[in-house]
Each structure stands twice: as structure tokens, then as C-alpha cells.
Design a protein around this motif. Structure first.
Motif, PDB file in Angstrom:
ATOM      1  N   ASP A   1       0.593  -1.532  -0.205  1.00 37.35           N
ATOM      2  CA  ASP A   1       0.061   0.457   0.049  1.00 37.35           C
ATOM      3  C   ASP A   1       0.700   1.565   0.291  1.00 37.35           C
TER       4      ASP A   1
ATOM      5  N   GLN B   1      -6.609   4.442  -6.958  1.00 39.13           N
ATOM      6  CA  GLN B   1      -7.683   5.406  -5.862  1.00 39.13           C
ATOM      7  C   GLN B   1      -7.565   6.484  -5.852  1.00 39.13           C
TER       8      GLN B   1
ATOM      9  N   VAL C   1       1.942   5.519  -1.957  1.00 39.57           N
ATOM     10  CA  VAL C   1       1.180   6.509  -2.509  1.00 39.57           C
ATOM     11  C   VAL C   1       2.222   7.201  -3.494  1.00 39.57           C
TER      12      VAL C   1
ATOM     13  N   SER D   1      -3.490   6.526  -4.450  1.00 39.78           N
ATOM     14  CA  SER D   1      -3.238   5.609  -3.401  1.00 39.78           C
ATOM     15  C   SER D   1      -2.937   4.082  -4.227  1.00 39.78           C
TER      16      SER D   1
ATOM     17  N   THR E   1      -8.910   9.410  -3.961  1.00 39.29           N
ATOM     18  CA  THR E   1      -9.760  10.182  -2.444  1.00 39.29           C
ATOM     19  C   THR E   1     -10.118  11.689  -2.433  1.00 39.29           C
TER      20      THR E   1
ATOM     21  N   ARG F   1     -14.684   9.332  -3.829  1.00 42.69           N
ATOM     22  CA  ARG F   1     -13.504   8.433  -4.072  1.00 42.69           C
ATOM     23  C   ARG F   1     -13.677   7.920  -5.916  1.00 42.69           C
TER      24      ARG F   1
ATOM     25  N   THR G   1     -12.096   4.204  -7.994  1.00 36.72           N
ATOM     26  CA  THR G   1     -11.003   3.734  -8.325  1.00 36.72           C
ATOM     27  C   THR G   1     -11.395   2.770  -9.234  1.00 36.72           C
TER      28      THR G   1
ATOM     29  N   GLN H   1       7.345   0.134  -7.423  1.00 33.88           N
ATOM     30  CA  GLN H   1       6.839  -0.339  -6.225  1.00 33.88           C
ATOM     31  C   GLN H   1       7.540  -1.487  -6.165  1.00 33.88           C
TER      32      GLN H   1
ATOM     33  N   SER I   1      -2.436  12.711  -5.555  1.00 29.86           N
ATOM     34  CA  SER I   1      -1.705  11.077  -4.913  1.00 29.86           C
ATOM     35  C   SER I   1      -3.130  10.810  -5.227  1.00 29.86           C
TER      36      SER I   1
ATOM     37  N   THR J   1      -2.335  -0.136  -4.259  1.00 31.98           N
ATOM     38  CA  THR J   1      -2.573  -1.301  -3.457  1.00 31.98           C
ATOM     39  C   THR J   1      -2.097  -2.107  -4.543  1.00 31.98           C
TER      40      THR J   1
END
Length: 281
Positions: A161, A225, A163, A275, A227, A232, A234, A181, A273, A277
Motif C-alpha cells: 500500500d 484510487q 501513495v 493510493s 480520494t 472517491r 477507483t 513499487q 496523490s 494497493t
């Protein structure tokens, strides 16, 4: 009175010889003479079944054949003649992977060779970093070190997880943001591209690419995602493998796509930003 036959007079039918699998250079049974039989007269690679030849018996491989109208050796007509005898010999041979010079030691039957080379871990890959003119090519395991050592703008972050921060998203013109990542023992390249679809209309495209094979990519999923306090947005999908071009996914919009006004809605101080995952099945 019956006469017993002496051992020397007994005759038995010899059993047919077992079909042997021979090996070309790069194995313990190397033979330059055998190798020369399967050499393409144009590119010097291996000629594999179906084996075309010119009217005088010179060979060219299937890759070179469509580019030629005459034999590169005798200038004779190529036509559609096949060397059936040599095709039978090829059925008994093991051929080295074409990435032998890169470190692969596998030898395979000609029916298995193409499939192996498609996924060979020694296959050289071009630099996957978008927005650059990098001419580097190297093995799969060398891609991550190359990106970290030779592309200073590419940062690496640990964890499933994270950013992904894209700064100065209002810079005019097309632009790329790239980050690595690292999680589950693999590196994923996160890419955000801003492109001008037509004059005055720009879109953002975000995608994750596994620096690994297609089979390995099938074991993962990713989520992007955006937010805010009240909103939100996704996107979830399977990461592209290193064998699949990011540009092709973007052309098909097979990724996280959003408009400029959407990016501005979720941005803070001109920075966006996302997110990210990564999931493992």
C-alpha cells in the motif's frame, strides 16, 4: 535324424535401431557438420520445419523467406520447394535457444523452441521507462537495477500500500510520472501519463506493470484510487507484464483513465496523490 543347428548358423532379424535425439552446438554432442545443415543462407540462424529451399537446395528460414524472391547464394528461384529429408532429421534434433549468448543453456525440439523463447528469462528486454529515448536492452532480472541506477527521476517505495505522488500536474504538454513499487518480492512500475487526445483536450492514464512475465502477472491485481473528503474514484485491474507494452493499453484505454478536470478536483496545490494497493492471489 534331426541335425541341431550350430550357433554360427542361427540367424535372427536385427531389431530396428532406436531413434536417437541428437544435439546441436552448445551441448555435449556438438557437431559443426550437423549445425551447418540447418544454417539459413540469409541470416545464419537455424532453419526449422517446414524447411524451404531453392531449386538448387540452398536453405532459408521461415523469417527470411517472405523477404526474398531469389536465393541469396545462387540467385535461383525459391518457389515452394521443401526439403522433406532434412525436416525428418530435424525431428530427431535438439536445438539451442536463440538466447544462448545471453546465458540460456536450454536445448529443445523444434516444436518447443518458439514457445520457450517467448518466455525465456534470458530474453533481452528494452528499457520500459516511458518518456525516454533510452536504448538499453537487458535480461529480465536486470531491468529494476537499470531503472534505479540510470533513471534518477524514478523513485522506489516499499510496501503493498503506497501513495503515488504526481507533482505539477498542470505543466502544459504531454508528461510522464514513473515510480517503482516493491512488494511480494517483485517490482511494479507505476506510470501516470498525461496526453493530449486532441487540441485542447487532455486526459490522464494510470497503469501498473509487473517487471515479470505474463504468468507471474496473473497472480496479482492492483487498485488505483483518488480520494477527497467527499469523493472517491477507483480502478482495479491485473497488472501488465513486461511482455506487454504500456502504450498499447493506453491506446485501448485499458487502464485508469480520467479527465483533466477530475485530476484538478482531487489535486492539492497542483499535486495529485494516487493510493496504490497491490494484491496477491
Amino acid at each position: 535324424m534331426r541335425r541341431r543347428a550350430s550357433p554360427s548358423s542361427l540367424r535372427t532379424s536385427p531389431s530396428p535401431p532406436r531413434r536417437k535425439v541428437l544435439a546441436l552446438p552448445g551441448t555435449t554432442a556438438a557437431s559443426n557438420d550437423v549445425k551447418s545443415l540447418f544454417e539459413c543462407q540469409e541470416c545464419c540462424g537455424f532453419v526449422l520445419p517446414p524447411i524451404p529451399q531453392c531449386e538448387n537446395g540452398h536453405l532459408v528460414c521461415r523469417s527470411c523467406r517472405p523477404k526474398l524472391t531469389r536465393c541469396p547464394i545462387c540467385k535461383g528461384q525459391l518457389g515452394s520447394i521443401r526439403n522433406l529429408a532434412l525436416e525428418k532429421v530435424a525431428d530427431t534434433m535438439l536445438f539451442p535457444c536463440k538466447y544462448t549468448s545471453c546465458g540460456c543453456e536450454k536445448t529443445l525440439r523444434h516444436t518447443e523452441k518458439a514457445d520457450h523463447e517467448e518466455i525465456c528469462k534470458f530474453r533481452p528486454y528494452p528499457c520500459p521507462c516511458p518518456g525516454t529515448c533510452c536504448k538499453w536492452r537487458g535480461a529480465l532480472h536486470a531491468i529494476s537495477p537499470h531503472l534505479m541506477q540510470h533513471h534518477e527521476s524514478v523513485t522506489t517505495i516499499e510496501g503493498a500500500d503506497v501513495v503515488f505522488l504526481a507533482t505539477n500536474i498542470n505543466i502544459p504538454g504531454p508528461i510522464d510520472w514513473v515510480m517503482l513499487q516493491h512488494c511480494f518480492g517483485f517490482h511494479f512500475m507505476l506510470v501516470l501519463e498525461k496526453q493530449e487526445i486532441h487540441e485542447g483536450h487532455q486526459q490522464f492514464f494510470a497503469i501498473a506493470q509487473l517487471l515479470g512475465t505474463r504468468k507471474q502477472a496473473e497472480n496479482f491485481a492492483y487498485r488505483f484510487q483518488l480520494t477527497s473528503e467527499t469523493r472517491r474514484l477507483t480502478w482495479e485491474g491485473t497488472p501488465r507484464s513486461i511482455d506487454e507494452r504500456i502504450a498499447a493499453a493506453i491506446v485501448k484505454s485499458d487502464c485508469f483513465v480520467f479527465e483533466t478536470n477530475t485530476a484538478e478536483f482531487f489535486a492539492e496545490d497542483n499535486n495529485l496523490s494516487i493510493s496504490v494497493t497491490i494484491f496477491m492471489y
